[in-house]
Design a protein around this motif. Structure first.
Motif, short mmCIF file in Angstrom:
data_model
loop_
_atom_site.label_atom_id
_atom_site.label_comp_id
_atom_site.label_asym_id
_atom_site.label_seq_id
_atom_site.Cartn_x
_atom_site.Cartn_y
_atom_site.Cartn_z
N THR A 35 -21.70 -72.67 -11.11
CA THR A 35 -21.88 -73.64 -10.05
C THR A 35 -22.90 -73.08 -9.05
N ALA A 71 -17.78 -77.79 -11.82
CA ALA A 71 -16.59 -77.18 -12.42
C ALA A 71 -16.19 -77.87 -13.72
N GLY A 77 -15.93 -70.88 -11.70
CA GLY A 77 -17.31 -71.26 -11.45
C GLY A 77 -18.34 -70.43 -12.17
N GLU A 122 -21.21 -70.41 -6.73
CA GLU A 122 -20.93 -69.07 -7.27
C GLU A 122 -22.19 -68.32 -7.63
#
Length: 250
Positions: free
Chosen positions: A45, A65, A80, A48
């Protein structure tokens, strides 16, 4: 006409066994920091991926996610991050045996196949300063996301040696000066009385079945943990952690 297969279970999202997918922060961070790892592709993501330094040349794919959930087993906590990579090269047993360390035990697993148990044992072995973990090549789980997550990064720092014949490996280990201690719930000797100042090779069998007869025959002594007789046994990863603590506390 049949129903279209669910995308989650389609072949496009199944990991290549030769390129496992690690997930979760600890497993992914540790793999990214390991210079011996061959990394293939990092999924994550935006949130992250913004927290880490991405190695130069590593392919990256952003997603949410739900996108990442399609890449890992159902309900796996990816946090993530998903990293596709190649398994580490197996070290050789003689590399470890060439310089025995009395304070660093070896851990041998006799047909322990559950990846969560093996991963947890690797984590405990690394925590208590083990030299290496040794398994049979045909009766142990491959590197996987589940195993790496259970190991919580320790898979990257503890050598994992796979051998063809565990009994033959135990013979080589004895010749190198190790005292081979098998763990079995039905043994009479408590573990504390089985330990010596020599380097220790701790041998654990599969949960339920325990060590095979031939493996037991290649141990110098078979001992038990001092648990109450009203409890039949402990999970093999819990037993390993307790035994490794006892060895470290000699």
């Amino acid at each position: 006409m049949g129903r279209r297969p669910n995308k989650r279970h389609g072949t496009a999202n199944r990991p290549d066994p030769n390129r496992p997918r690690f997930y979760g922060r600890h497993a992914v961070y540790a793999a990214l920091d390991n210079p011996e790892r061959k990394l293939r592709k990092l999924y994550g993501t935006h949130e992250e991926l913004a927290k880490i330094v991405i190695p130069e040349g590593l392919r990256v794919q952003y997603g949410d996610a739900q996108d990442l959930a399609r890449l890992v087993p159902h309900d796996a906590p990816h946090q993530g991050l998903v990293l596709e990579l190649e398994p580490l090269e197996d070290p050789w047993l003689d590399e470890v045996l060439s310089d025995p360390d009395p304070m660093a035990p070896l851990v041998l697993l006799d047909q322990v196949t559950d990846p969560h148990n093996v991963g947890a044992i690797i984590r405990s072995a690394a925590a208590f300063g083990a030299r290496a973990i040794i398994t049979q090549d045909r009766h142990s789980p491959p590197e996987s996301g589940a195993l790496a997550r259970a190991a919580s990064g320790a898979l990257e720092i503890l050598p994992w040696i796979r051998v063809v014949n565990l009994a033959r490996a135990l013979d080589e280990i004895a010749e190198a000066g190790y005292w081979r201690v098998g763990l079995a719930g039905e043994a009479d000797l408590p573990l504390a009385e089985a330990l010596t100042p020599a380097p220790i090779a701790l041998v654990l069998g599969a949960e339920g079945e325990g060590m095979r007869h031939n493996t037991r025959e290649h141990c110098d002594v078979v001992a038990r943990l001092p648990i109450r007789r009203t409890v039949e046994s402990l999970n093999v990863s819990n037993a390993a952690a307790i035994a490794l603590y006892a060895i470290a506390a000699r």
